[in-house]
Design an enzyme around this catalytic site. Structure first.
Site, mmCIF file in Angstrom:
data_model
loop_
_atom_site.group_PDB
_atom_site.id
_atom_site.type_symbol
_atom_site.label_atom_id
_atom_site.label_comp_id
_atom_site.label_asym_id
_atom_site.label_seq_id
_atom_site.Cartn_x
_atom_site.Cartn_y
_atom_site.Cartn_z
ATOM 1 C CE1 TYR A 1 48.361 11.724 52.322
ATOM 2 C CE2 TYR A 1 48.404 11.787 49.930
ATOM 3 C CZ TYR A 1 48.215 11.092 51.115
ATOM 4 O OH TYR A 1 47.884 9.774 51.074
ATOM 5 C CE LYS B 1 41.213 12.723 51.543
ATOM 6 N NZ LYS B 1 42.437 12.910 50.823
ATOM 7 N NE ARG C 1 42.156 4.518 28.126
ATOM 8 C CZ ARG C 1 42.562 4.625 26.855
ATOM 9 N NH1 ARG C 1 43.006 5.786 26.391
ATOM 10 N NH2 ARG C 1 42.521 3.583 26.038
ATOM 11 C CG ASP D 1 46.433 19.485 47.253
ATOM 12 O OD1 ASP D 1 45.245 19.758 47.516
ATOM 13 O OD2 ASP D 1 46.919 18.345 47.368
HETATM 14 C C1 LIG Z 1 46.049 17.530 50.520
HETATM 15 C C2 LIG Z 1 45.920 16.202 49.819
HETATM 16 N N1 LIG Z 1 46.170 16.125 48.504
HETATM 17 C C3 LIG Z 1 46.066 14.968 47.835
HETATM 18 C C4 LIG Z 1 45.713 13.795 48.468
HETATM 19 C C5 LIG Z 1 45.580 12.534 47.670
HETATM 20 O O1 LIG Z 1 44.225 12.261 47.473
HETATM 21 P P1 LIG Z 1 43.571 10.814 47.261
HETATM 22 O O2 LIG Z 1 43.588 10.106 48.562
HETATM 23 O O3 LIG Z 1 42.207 11.129 46.780
HETATM 24 O O4 LIG Z 1 44.411 10.113 46.255
HETATM 25 C C6 LIG Z 1 45.424 13.827 49.851
HETATM 26 C C7 LIG Z 1 45.025 12.611 50.597
HETATM 27 O O5 LIG Z 1 45.073 11.499 50.208
HETATM 28 C C8 LIG Z 1 45.531 15.065 50.527
HETATM 29 O O6 LIG Z 1 45.293 15.147 51.826
HETATM 30 N N1 LIG Z 2 48.029 5.230 54.304
HETATM 31 C C1 LIG Z 2 47.663 6.041 53.188
HETATM 32 C C2 LIG Z 2 47.448 7.412 53.686
HETATM 33 C C3 LIG Z 2 46.120 7.949 53.323
HETATM 34 S S1 LIG Z 2 46.027 9.646 53.838
HETATM 35 C C4 LIG Z 2 44.500 10.216 53.227
HETATM 36 C C5 LIG Z 2 44.383 11.701 53.206
HETATM 37 N N2 LIG Z 2 45.240 12.333 52.273
HETATM 38 C C6 LIG Z 2 44.594 12.332 54.539
HETATM 39 O O1 LIG Z 2 45.469 13.195 54.672
HETATM 40 O O2 LIG Z 2 43.864 11.968 55.465
HETATM 41 C C7 LIG Z 2 48.801 6.100 52.218
HETATM 42 O O3 LIG Z 2 49.924 5.811 52.622
HETATM 43 O O4 LIG Z 2 48.585 6.422 51.061
#
Ligand SMILES: Cc1ncc(COP(=O)(O)O)c(C=O)c1O
Ligand SMILES: N[C@@H](CCSC[C@H](N)C(=O)O)C(=O)O
Length: 382
Positions: free
Chosen positions: A99, A196, A47, A171
């Site tokens: 997001y 991603k 960790r 981000d």
């Molecule tokens: C721009 C952006 N930042 C952060 C996240 C969060 O990432 P994760 O799904 O890996 O937790 C997402 C999608 O989930 C995203 O599209």
């Molecule tokens: N239903 C999920 C959404 C995942 S979105 C994943 C990624 N960030 C994208 O933009 O495609 C939730 O509610 O967490």
């Protein structure tokens, strides 16, 4: 100074220090033998630190120009650790089309511990200026943003934030360090959903964070270990492997996205295309200035909203799925999928309509992708 194309292959600790293995090994262990009582070796407990994770952490720092990197179990875990830098009563200014999961974290979880926030359209810097308060500790945004692909002026926002004593958190998931390095433009913290483009193959969930401040790095490192949402050695290895082809993949994503955006822009079934690579896009000139490419993401609105569901269900190669940045093309409807956690009124205020479709353009042959879109348009409009 090596170019990014070289850094993704040879950056940080790309070979194993012990055996000379040219690929970083997966140190699948929870703990490490100590030299004696009170005398641990370099690594003590996974960790706290693990050589495979550390190779990835050092690599993201090198690619973004940070002093140290941190790998988390998901993008959200990384964002949570970063926002845990702040205390009750602190105020954040968030871009209004971040997001949905990031909005949910702040709105439904961190606000309970006393963090306050304002949602603002970062394209209008005069509105942003008005939102600063004495308690404002950070501005937080994505560029390009998810899902509207808005391009925000990182250097100008940094200058504004600095003049109010606030940090800038960017981000950089959509651009990746291949196309944009916010720390070079003055940002304090850069974070990613490594799930991603960095991972790149839709097979791992991960989050990466880096900063150019030793002080912030110490604090984030403390939070990473104390909260404990670290990335495991196997998943760290998958992201390391993904990053080796980042340059090739980003070039291919971007080249395909340009072709698909032009196709969509000319389609009678599409009323609006959001893609910073299009000359008429409001972010085009700024993207040319602060990015090295326009990326692989496109959003668009259908002229007839009732066709959204049959259209996304009629595609053959372009898969209906949440996420982005993998080698395969993915399509989704933000209002129902990725941004469903944002209340409808706020979504609409930010410009995320129910007719909006987001496309993560993969690295398949562009002609096949265009044929796929074309066939689906013809089918649903027959
Ligand atoms: C721009 C952006 N930042 C952060 C996240 C969060 O990432 P994760 O799904 O890996 O937790 C997402 C999608 O989930 C995203 O599209
Ligand atoms: N239903 C999920 C959404 C995942 S979105 C994943 C990624 N960030 C994208 O933009 O495609 C939730 O509610 O967490």
């Amino acid at each position: 100074m090596p170019q990014l194309k070289t850094k993704v292959i040879h950056g940080a600790v790309s070979t194993d220090q012990v055996t000379g293995s040219v690929v970083t090994p997966i140190y699948q262990t929870s703990t490490f033998l100590q030299n004696g009582l009170g005398s641990p070796k370099e690594y003590e407990y996974t960790r706290l630190g693990n050589p495979t994770r550390h190779a990835l952490e050092a690599l993201i720092a090198e690619l973004e120009g940070g002093v140290r990197g941190f790998a988390f179990a998901s993008g959200m875990a990384g964002i949570h650790a970063v926002l845990s830098l702040f205390k009750p009563g602190d105020h954040l200014i968030l871009a209004d089309d971040i997001y949905g999961g990031t909005f949910r974290l702040v709105d439904e979880i961190l606000s309970k511990s006393g963090l306050t926030y304002d949602l603002v359209d970062f394209s209008d810097l005069s509105v942003l200026t008005e939102k600063f308060k004495p308690e404002t500790v950070a501005v937080y945004f994505e560029s390009p943003s998810n899902p509207l692909l808005k391009i925000h002026d990182i250097a100008q926002i940094v200058a504004l934030a600095k003049s109010h004593g606030a940090l800038t958190v960017v981000d950089n998931t959509f651009a990746t360090p291949y196309f944009q390095r916010p720390l070079e433009l003055g940002a304090d913290i850069v974070l990613h959903s490594g799930t991603k483009y960095l991972g790149g193959h839709s097979d791992v969930i991960s989050g990466l964070v880096t900063t150019n401040s030793e002080k912030l790095a110490d604090h984030i490192g403390f939070l990473q270990n104390s909260i404990g949402s670290v990335l495991g050695p196997n998943d760290s290895w998958l992201v390391l492997r993904g990053i080796k082809t980042l340059a090739l993949r980003m070039e291919a994503h971007a080249a395909n996205a340009k072709k698909l955006a032009l196709f969509l822009d000319a389609s009678p079934y599409v009323s609006k295309v959001y893609f910073p690579g299009l000359k008429q896009d409001p972010g085009h000139e700024l993207a040319k200035k602060q990015m090295d490419g326009f990326g692989g993401m496109i959003s668009f609105e259908l002229a007839d909203e009732s066709k959204v569901k049959p259209f996304v269900e009629s595609l053959k190669y372009i898969l209906l799925a949440e996420s982005l940045g993998g080698v395969e093309s993915l399509i989704e409807v933000p209002s129902v999928m990725t941004h469903a956690s944002v209340p409808k009124a706020l979504r609409e205020k930010a410009g995320i309509k129910d007719s909006l479709i987001r496309l993560s353009v993969g690295i398949e042959d562009a002609t096949d992708l265009i044929a796929d879109l074309s066939a689906a348009f013809e089918k649903v409009n027959a």
